[in-house]
Design a protein around this motif. Structure first.
Motif, PDB file in Angstrom:
ATOM      1  N   UNK A 201       3.085  -5.860  -6.557  1.00  0.00           N
ATOM      2  CA  UNK A 201       4.029  -6.418  -6.234  1.00  0.00           C
ATOM      3  C   UNK A 201       5.206  -5.833  -5.562  1.00  0.00           C
ATOM      4  N   UNK A 202       5.503  -4.739  -5.797  1.00  0.00           N
ATOM      5  CA  UNK A 202       6.624  -4.084  -5.174  1.00  0.00           C
ATOM      6  C   UNK A 202       6.134  -3.784  -3.885  1.00  0.00           C
ATOM      7  N   UNK A 203       4.927  -3.206  -3.393  1.00  0.00           N
ATOM      8  CA  UNK A 203       4.378  -2.807  -2.227  1.00  0.00           C
ATOM      9  C   UNK A 203       4.462  -3.843  -1.322  1.00  0.00           C
ATOM     10  N   UNK A 204       3.968  -5.208  -2.030  1.00  0.00           N
ATOM     11  CA  UNK A 204       3.918  -6.440  -0.874  1.00  0.00           C
ATOM     12  C   UNK A 204       5.325  -6.891  -0.660  1.00  0.00           C
ATOM     13  N   UNK A 205       6.214  -6.803  -1.724  1.00  0.00           N
ATOM     14  CA  UNK A 205       7.649  -7.045  -1.359  1.00  0.00           C
ATOM     15  C   UNK A 205       8.265  -6.121  -0.363  1.00  0.00           C
ATOM     16  N   UNK A 206       7.781  -4.783  -0.425  1.00  0.00           N
ATOM     17  CA  UNK A 206       8.647  -4.061   0.603  1.00  0.00           C
ATOM     18  C   UNK A 206       7.952  -4.159   1.932  1.00  0.00           C
TER      19      UNK A 206
END
Length: 165
Positions: free
Chosen positions: A110-115
């Motif tokens: 989720x952090x990677x997608x948000x980034x």
């Protein structure tokens, strides 16, 4: 004369040079320019501006595709994490460890997608700001050129002005 491979900004710079290099009127801030050259230059900018906008749309589409791929990858990672967690749950000793790993993998995905989403938004915003600047410069230069023409030739008295909008 502007070339078709130049960017809108470069074409506007060439149009500006046409006006700057125009013959000055004695004892006046006015100048004489070739109406055909200026109109051709303006038409060239207007005709090729959609090409640059289409190029920006391609970049936006590519970034959105990258986001979709990242989200799909995140979904696969989450699914893999669930499968791993289920397997580990069968092994009663490591259930807690599996839940922690699954939560971390989910958070990382989720952090990677948000980034990726944020990076794309920043890029799109900078491109749109650039286009906004080009459009503003174009509008300003066209307005200035028209005002000079109107002063010189009394064009405002001959026809109504279109709404600036």
């Amino acid at each position: 004369m502007p070339t078709t491979t130049a960017t809108a900004e470069e074409k506007l710079a060439q149009l500006r040079q046409l006006v700057l290099n125009a013959r000055s009127m004695p004892m006046s801030a006015s100048c004489v320019i070739n109406r055909g050259e200026v109109l051709d230059a303006i038409d060239d900018v207007v005709a090729h501006l959609p090409d640059e906008i289409a190029g920006a749309q391609e970049v936006i589409d590519e970034k959105q595709s990258a986001i979709a791929e990242g989200e799909a990858r995140a979904g696969r990672i989450v699914e893999e994490a669930r499968e791993q967690a289920t397997e580990l749950a069968r092994q009663s000793e490591v259930v807690k460890v599996a839940e922690e790993i699954a939560a971390k993998v989910r958070a990382d995905a989720e952090a990677e997608a948000e980034a990726l989403r944020h990076e794309t938004d920043v890029f799109i915003d900078s491109r749109m700001a650039s286009f906004e600047s080009v459009l503003h410069k174009t509008t300003s230069q066209v307005h200035t050129a028209r005002a000079r023409l109107a002063e010189r030739s009394g064009l405002d008295a001959a026809r109504p002005r279109p709404n600036a909008g």
